[in-house]
Each structure stands twice: as C-alpha cells, then as structure tokens.
Design an enzyme around this catalytic site. Sequence first.
Site, PDB file in Angstrom:
ATOM      1  N   LYS A   1     -52.441 -18.237 -17.950  1.00 45.35           N
ATOM      2  CA  LYS A   1     -51.517 -17.910 -16.849  1.00 45.35           C
ATOM      3  C   LYS A   1     -50.102 -17.818 -17.406  1.00 45.35           C
ATOM      4  O   LYS A   1     -49.723 -18.609 -18.278  1.00 45.35           O
ATOM      5  CB  LYS A   1     -51.590 -19.025 -15.807  1.00 45.35           C
TER       6      LYS A   1
ATOM      7  N   ASP B   1     -51.842 -26.184 -10.402  1.00 48.71           N
ATOM      8  CA  ASP B   1     -52.146 -24.808 -10.835  1.00 48.71           C
ATOM      9  C   ASP B   1     -53.603 -24.431 -10.587  1.00 48.71           C
ATOM     10  O   ASP B   1     -54.025 -23.327 -10.931  1.00 48.71           O
ATOM     11  CB  ASP B   1     -51.898 -24.657 -12.348  1.00 48.71           C
TER      12      ASP B   1
HETATM   13  O1  C5P Z   1     -50.512 -31.090 -10.645  1.00 47.49           O
HETATM   14  P1  C5P Z   1     -50.275 -31.240 -12.110  1.00 47.49           P
HETATM   15  O2  C5P Z   1     -51.173 -32.265 -12.742  1.00 47.49           O
HETATM   16  O3  C5P Z   1     -50.243 -29.950 -12.822  1.00 47.49           O
HETATM   17  O4  C5P Z   1     -48.788 -31.795 -12.217  1.00 47.49           O
HETATM   18  C1  C5P Z   1     -48.337 -32.624 -13.273  1.00 47.49           C
HETATM   19  C2  C5P Z   1     -47.052 -33.330 -12.840  1.00 47.49           C
HETATM   20  O5  C5P Z   1     -45.976 -32.386 -12.711  1.00 47.49           O
HETATM   21  C3  C5P Z   1     -47.097 -34.023 -11.504  1.00 47.49           C
HETATM   22  O6  C5P Z   1     -47.595 -35.324 -11.620  1.00 47.49           O
HETATM   23  C4  C5P Z   1     -45.640 -34.016 -11.069  1.00 47.49           C
HETATM   24  O7  C5P Z   1     -44.948 -35.069 -11.713  1.00 47.49           O
HETATM   25  C5  C5P Z   1     -45.133 -32.719 -11.636  1.00 47.49           C
HETATM   26  N1  C5P Z   1     -45.125 -31.612 -10.655  1.00 47.49           N
HETATM   27  C6  C5P Z   1     -44.115 -31.556  -9.691  1.00 47.49           C
HETATM   28  N2  C5P Z   1     -44.067 -30.511  -8.806  1.00 47.49           N
HETATM   29  C7  C5P Z   1     -44.974 -29.511  -8.868  1.00 47.49           C
HETATM   30  C8  C5P Z   1     -46.011 -29.529  -9.848  1.00 47.49           C
HETATM   31  C9  C5P Z   1     -46.050 -30.609 -10.723  1.00 47.49           C
HETATM   32  O8  C5P Z   1     -43.276 -32.457  -9.632  1.00 47.49           O
HETATM   33  N3  C5P Z   1     -44.887 -28.505  -8.011  1.00 47.49           N
END
Ligand code: C5P
Length: 289
Positions: A9, A139
């Site tokens: 992506k 994602d």
């Molecule tokens: O959801 P994912 O595991 O990809 O996200 C990793 C970290 O990135 C989350 O724990 C959060 O701290 C941060 N995040 C965020 N806002 C988003 C996506 C991710 O703060 N929209």
Amino acid sequence: MIQKLAQAKVNLYLHVAPPDDKGYHPLQSLVVFADIGDEIVLQSGTSGEALTLKIDGPFAEGLGGGEDNLVVKAVRRFEQATGVAVAADIRLTKALPVASGIGGGSADAGAVLHLLRRTYAPDMPDRDLEALAAAVGADGVMCLWARAAIAEGYGERLTPVTVPSMPAVLVNPGIDCSTPAVFRQYDAHGHFENTDTKHTFIDISSADALVSALANTRNDLEAPAIALKPEIHEVLAVLKTQPEAWFARMSGSGATCFALCRSDEDAEGLRRRLDGLWPRAWVRACRLG
Ligand code: C5P
C-alpha cells in the site's frame, strides 16, 4: 493449493488530525496499491490437525510466526467468527520490508482472509470479512480490498476512487519505523493543518491531474518520521532531484518513500541508478493504482 499476492500500500497523501479522546488520530489519505507484494500460499488439510505458518523470502528474518504475527491473528479471528478449526499449511513469502509504511502486515492479513473465505466459508459476506480485517489494525480494511480509495476515520472508512495506473519506484533505506513512535512524535511537535482535500481526488482522470492535485497535499507523518530517522530526509532529498522522479514523498509512517514517474522506462532507469547509489536499500520499480 491457493495463493494470493499481498499488495504493498502507498499513501499518496496522508493528512492527520489531532488525537481524539482515545488517543487515536482521525486521518484522511489517498491510498493506492502496488503490483508487488508478499505472497501467501494456503494448502488446506495436509498436516493434520494444526495450523502451520512458514515464512521465507528476503525479509523473513526477524519476523516471528507466532500468535502475534498478523497472519496468525487473522486466522484466529476467522476461526472465532466461523467456528472452523483451520488445519492448513500457510507459507508467507516476505518480499516487503517490515514496519515500513507500506502496509505489509495488514496486506498479509487481508490476503489470508480472502484465502480462508474461499476455502472454508465461501458464503461469508464481504462486510463480515471486512470486520475481521478491521480487527487486525487501522490499515486492515484498505489492505483487504487493495483498491485505490480515500481512507478516513482511523483509515477504515473508504471511498473508492479511480486513479490512473502510475509507474513508480519504492525505496526503503533499510530502517524500520515504529508507527506508534511516529504518531507520538507528531503529537509532540505536529502542526495540525486542514485535513480535508477529498473532493479534489474523487475524479482524477489523468496522471497530470493527479500529480498537480498532490502538490497541494502533505504526508503529515513525514516530519516526525524524519525527526526520529534522519536517513529518510536523505532519501527524499536525493529522490526529489532525480530527473525521472515526477513527484516524491514518504508513505504512511515511513520509512519507505516513493517516486511517481512518467513512464515504466523512467521508473526502471531510476530504480537502476538508486540501486547503484544505495546497494543496501530496498529499491523496486512497480505500478501503483
Ligand atoms: O492500528 P495499528 O496497529 O496500525 O496502529 C498502530 C498505532 O498507531 C496505534 O496503536 C496508535 O498509537 C497509532 N495510530 C493512531 N491513529 C491512527 C492509526 C494508528 O494514533 N489513525
């Protein structure tokens, strides 16, 4: 045996709002997908009772095949939702660098969910599959469908868009970037700007129109990622001065950067030069769309 490409992506732009009361960041991003990625192969019912996950490929090292691997997490979610005990051998060929802003882990989860549905639950509706992908990470849903879209919310609310297929080069300098650390850095030093440029990208018919619209957008995580990993600045500075690079930016929370090119020949020429310049970096020519 069935298989699926877990496509990389790329965030062509990524506008990030201040964190909400959950500490998560609402965002708006134009996401597109590459014709390169990891490969997932699923063979059902060969080794008896259990699930096995074998990982090979150039980025297999350091990636555990245990319960915190996103492929295994996706399998467990699928089992809980369907009641199926998945007895299958899964092979993940890890061709994308890990923790690199191009959604590799989420793409792997998305690909395996498609293969599981095909094998064990062909009647499962799209929205149920989507719920399983969403549980894997922000994602998850975009990487499940791997189609160009404007992503909003935390990244899970998608508006499909049509973009032209663009020759491109992806470059990762061989450093991993922790997404939570980049968001924390953004909170400490971020300049919160307008996030909404969606209307500009709903109807993009040509590569020229896409590139000129991108000029008015940002990746808000670029500056915080560079603050943590200065090598990203060097990659972008070099990329932006290459004659074949029409437009260059970092993807996601880094460290992978991309350059859009006017032709496949340009992309291949740029790849070759960058490979020579940075022999230890991961440099790939591809198509984004
Ligand atoms: O959801 P994912 O595991 O990809 O996200 C990793 C970290 O990135 C989350 O724990 C959060 O701290 C941060 N995040 C965020 N806002 C988003 C996506 C991710 O703060 N929209």
